[in-house]
Scaffold this motif. Structure first.
Motif, PDB file in Angstrom:
ATOM      1  N   GLY A 286      -7.854   3.298  -3.432  1.00 39.29           N
ATOM      2  CA  GLY A 286      -8.292   3.939  -2.194  1.00 39.29           C
ATOM      3  C   GLY A 286      -7.648   3.358  -0.952  1.00 39.29           C
ATOM      4  N   SER A 287      -8.390   3.426   0.174  1.00 40.19           N
ATOM      5  CA  SER A 287      -7.821   2.949   1.428  1.00 40.19           C
ATOM      6  C   SER A 287      -8.271   1.529   1.744  1.00 40.19           C
ATOM      7  N   VAL A 288      -9.589   1.314   1.800  1.00 38.29           N
ATOM      8  CA  VAL A 288     -10.104  -0.009   2.149  1.00 38.29           C
ATOM      9  C   VAL A 288     -11.178  -0.390   1.135  1.00 38.29           C
ATOM     10  N   THR A 289     -11.095  -1.601   0.614  1.00 41.83           N
ATOM     11  CA  THR A 289     -12.128  -2.107  -0.301  1.00 41.83           C
ATOM     12  C   THR A 289     -12.887  -3.218   0.404  1.00 41.83           C
ATOM     13  N   VAL A 290     -14.205  -3.158   0.310  1.00 43.66           N
ATOM     14  CA  VAL A 290     -15.055  -4.189   0.918  1.00 43.66           C
ATOM     15  C   VAL A 290     -15.748  -4.910  -0.235  1.00 43.66           C
ATOM     16  N   ILE A 291     -15.467  -6.205  -0.383  1.00 41.46           N
ATOM     17  CA  ILE A 291     -16.006  -6.954  -1.525  1.00 41.46           C
ATOM     18  C   ILE A 291     -16.908  -8.094  -1.027  1.00 41.46           C
ATOM     19  N   PHE A 292     -18.059  -8.228  -1.649  1.00 35.50           N
ATOM     20  CA  PHE A 292     -18.934  -9.364  -1.363  1.00 35.50           C
ATOM     21  C   PHE A 292     -19.011 -10.221  -2.632  1.00 35.50           C
ATOM     22  N   ASN A 293     -18.558 -11.457  -2.521  1.00 31.83           N
ATOM     23  CA  ASN A 293     -18.600 -12.421  -3.621  1.00 31.83           C
ATOM     24  C   ASN A 293     -19.239 -13.696  -3.124  1.00 31.83           C
ATOM     25  N   GLN A 294     -19.820 -14.444  -4.053  1.00 33.95           N
ATOM     26  CA  GLN A 294     -20.272 -15.791  -3.668  1.00 33.95           C
ATOM     27  C   GLN A 294     -19.426 -16.841  -4.347  1.00 33.95           C
ATOM     28  N   LEU A 295     -18.948 -16.518  -5.567  1.00 29.30           N
ATOM     29  CA  LEU A 295     -18.088 -17.460  -6.287  1.00 29.30           C
ATOM     30  C   LEU A 295     -16.646 -17.019  -6.162  1.00 29.30           C
TER      31      LEU A 295
ATOM     32  N   ILE B 299     -11.882  -8.071   2.698  1.00 31.75           N
ATOM     33  CA  ILE B 299     -11.348  -6.720   2.903  1.00 31.75           C
ATOM     34  C   ILE B 299      -9.977  -6.642   2.256  1.00 31.75           C
ATOM     35  N   ASN B 300      -9.800  -5.608   1.456  1.00 35.14           N
ATOM     36  CA  ASN B 300      -8.539  -5.431   0.744  1.00 35.14           C
ATOM     37  C   ASN B 300      -8.040  -4.003   0.992  1.00 35.14           C
ATOM     38  N   LEU B 301      -6.752  -3.850   1.155  1.00 39.66           N
ATOM     39  CA  LEU B 301      -6.218  -2.491   1.337  1.00 39.66           C
ATOM     40  C   LEU B 301      -5.729  -1.950   0.000  1.00 39.66           C
ATOM     41  N   GLY B 302      -5.853  -0.652  -0.173  1.00 42.65           N
ATOM     42  CA  GLY B 302      -5.424  -0.021  -1.423  1.00 42.65           C
ATOM     43  C   GLY B 302      -4.240   0.912  -1.213  1.00 42.65           C
ATOM     44  N   ASP B 303      -3.848   1.552  -2.306  1.00 40.92           N
ATOM     45  CA  ASP B 303      -2.656   2.422  -2.306  1.00 40.92           C
ATOM     46  C   ASP B 303      -2.678   3.512  -1.235  1.00 40.92           C
ATOM     47  N   ALA B 304      -3.868   4.099  -0.987  1.00 39.13           N
ATOM     48  CA  ALA B 304      -3.930   5.216  -0.036  1.00 39.13           C
ATOM     49  C   ALA B 304      -3.513   4.742   1.355  1.00 39.13           C
ATOM     50  N   MET B 305      -3.884   3.505   1.697  1.00 40.63           N
ATOM     51  CA  MET B 305      -3.524   2.990   3.018  1.00 40.63           C
ATOM     52  C   MET B 305      -2.013   2.728   3.097  1.00 40.63           C
ATOM     53  N   VAL B 306      -1.443   2.333   1.975  1.00 42.35           N
ATOM     54  CA  VAL B 306       0.016   2.127   1.943  1.00 42.35           C
ATOM     55  C   VAL B 306       0.699   3.470   2.205  1.00 42.35           C
ATOM     56  N   LYS B 307       0.152   4.506   1.606  1.00 43.17           N
ATOM     57  CA  LYS B 307       0.747   5.839   1.784  1.00 43.17           C
ATOM     58  C   LYS B 307       0.572   6.328   3.220  1.00 43.17           C
ATOM     59  N   PHE B 308      -0.638   6.186   3.775  1.00 47.32           N
ATOM     60  CA  PHE B 308      -0.870   6.637   5.154  1.00 47.32           C
ATOM     61  C   PHE B 308       0.055   5.921   6.141  1.00 47.32           C
ATOM     62  N   THR B 309       0.351   4.666   5.836  1.00 47.54           N
ATOM     63  CA  THR B 309       1.143   3.887   6.793  1.00 47.54           C
ATOM     64  C   THR B 309       2.627   3.858   6.406  1.00 47.54           C
ATOM     65  N   GLY B 310       3.021   4.771   5.530  1.00 49.73           N
ATOM     66  CA  GLY B 310       4.430   4.879   5.156  1.00 49.73           C
ATOM     67  C   GLY B 310       5.009   3.553   4.689  1.00 49.73           C
ATOM     68  N   ASP B 311       4.259   2.829   3.830  1.00 47.13           N
ATOM     69  CA  ASP B 311       4.689   1.547   3.261  1.00 47.13           C
ATOM     70  C   ASP B 311       4.739   0.405   4.275  1.00 47.13           C
ATOM     71  N   ARG B 312       4.179   0.585   5.447  1.00 50.13           N
ATOM     72  CA  ARG B 312       4.206  -0.525   6.423  1.00 50.13           C
ATOM     73  C   ARG B 312       3.146  -1.577   6.101  1.00 50.13           C
ATOM     74  N   LEU B 313       2.086  -1.165   5.430  1.00 47.68           N
ATOM     75  CA  LEU B 313       1.072  -2.134   5.012  1.00 47.68           C
ATOM     76  C   LEU B 313       1.138  -2.305   3.498  1.00 47.68           C
ATOM     77  N   TYR B 314       0.632  -3.411   3.056  1.00 50.06           N
ATOM     78  CA  TYR B 314       0.753  -3.827   1.660  1.00 50.06           C
ATOM     79  C   TYR B 314      -0.614  -3.769   0.982  1.00 50.06           C
TER      80      TYR B 314
END
Ligand SMILES: O=C(O)CCC(=O)C(=O)O
Ligand SMILES: [Fe+2]
Length: 202
Positions: free
Chosen positions: A54-63, A88-103
């Protein structure tokens, strides 16, 4: 929303353009996941290397246990959870929206480090994906693609190619056009200018 708005703005795009593709009253492949993993042996890879679809992943971890691959290397770095903050992690959709400018960070989950190895691991994630009918293509002028897939097609395509039953080797993953394939990740990350990997030691 706040993350996609901030990214659009930083990239010089209309700040509302990416939020507009994630309207909560429209259908999307948004997913939420809660995982529980008991203590595991040292060489266990709980979740193989991948990029989120997807575009943005929001993860909550304690370990610890979540590791990210530094662009252009095979060095895995632990991402240190800092509760109550999210990762916060970016996914493939965000890479596509930003024309490969983000990873899209290539990441995996291994046994938590240090004393945490004996503890069970919980993880809560929200995987934000664009609305089903959004075309996954660069939002920059002159970079639209003729054959861009819709968000739903993309998820189906990535899921099909990542399914264990279909996995026949790296070429299968490559065919899915996802970021797990290292050469692909390398190609994209080489487009980044002046970026830094956000990573932390355990
Ligand atoms: O559990 C984690 O820390 C991350 C999980 C993950 O990467 C995923 O579910 O895609
Ligand atoms: Fe992931």
């Amino acid at each position: 929303m706040a993350v996609s708005k901030a990214l659009s703005k930083e990239l010089g795009l209309d700040p509302d353009i990416i939020p507009r593709f994630h309207q909560t009253d429209k259908t999307s492949g948004d997913t939420a996941r809660v995982t529980y993993a008991p203590p595991v042996p040292s060489d266990t890879i709980a979740l193989e290397e991948h990029c989120d679809f997807g575009s943005v992943t929001v993860i909550f971890n304690q370990l610890g246990g979540l590791q990210v691959l530094e662009p252009n290397t095979r060095d895995w770095k632990y991402v240190r959870p800092q509760p109550p903050d999210a990762i916060i992690n970016l996914g493939d959709a965000m890479v596509k929206f930003t024309g490969d400018r983000l990873y899209a960070g290539v990441h995996r989950v291994v046994r938590p480090p240090g004393d945490q190895t004996r503890m069970p691991r919980h993880s809560v994630g929200h995987f934000c994906r664009p609305n089903s009918d959004v075309k996954l293509q660069s939002l920059f002028e002159g970079e639209a693609e003729d054959n861009a897939m819709m968000a739903d097609e993309w998820i189906a395509h990535r899921t099909r190619n990542r399914a264990t039953a279909n996995y026949k080797g790296p070429e299968t993953v490559h065919a899915s056009r996802g970021m797990e394939h290292f050469a692909e990740a390398e190609r994209r990350s080489s487009k980044l200018e002046g970026s830094e990997t956000v990573s932390a030691a355990p």
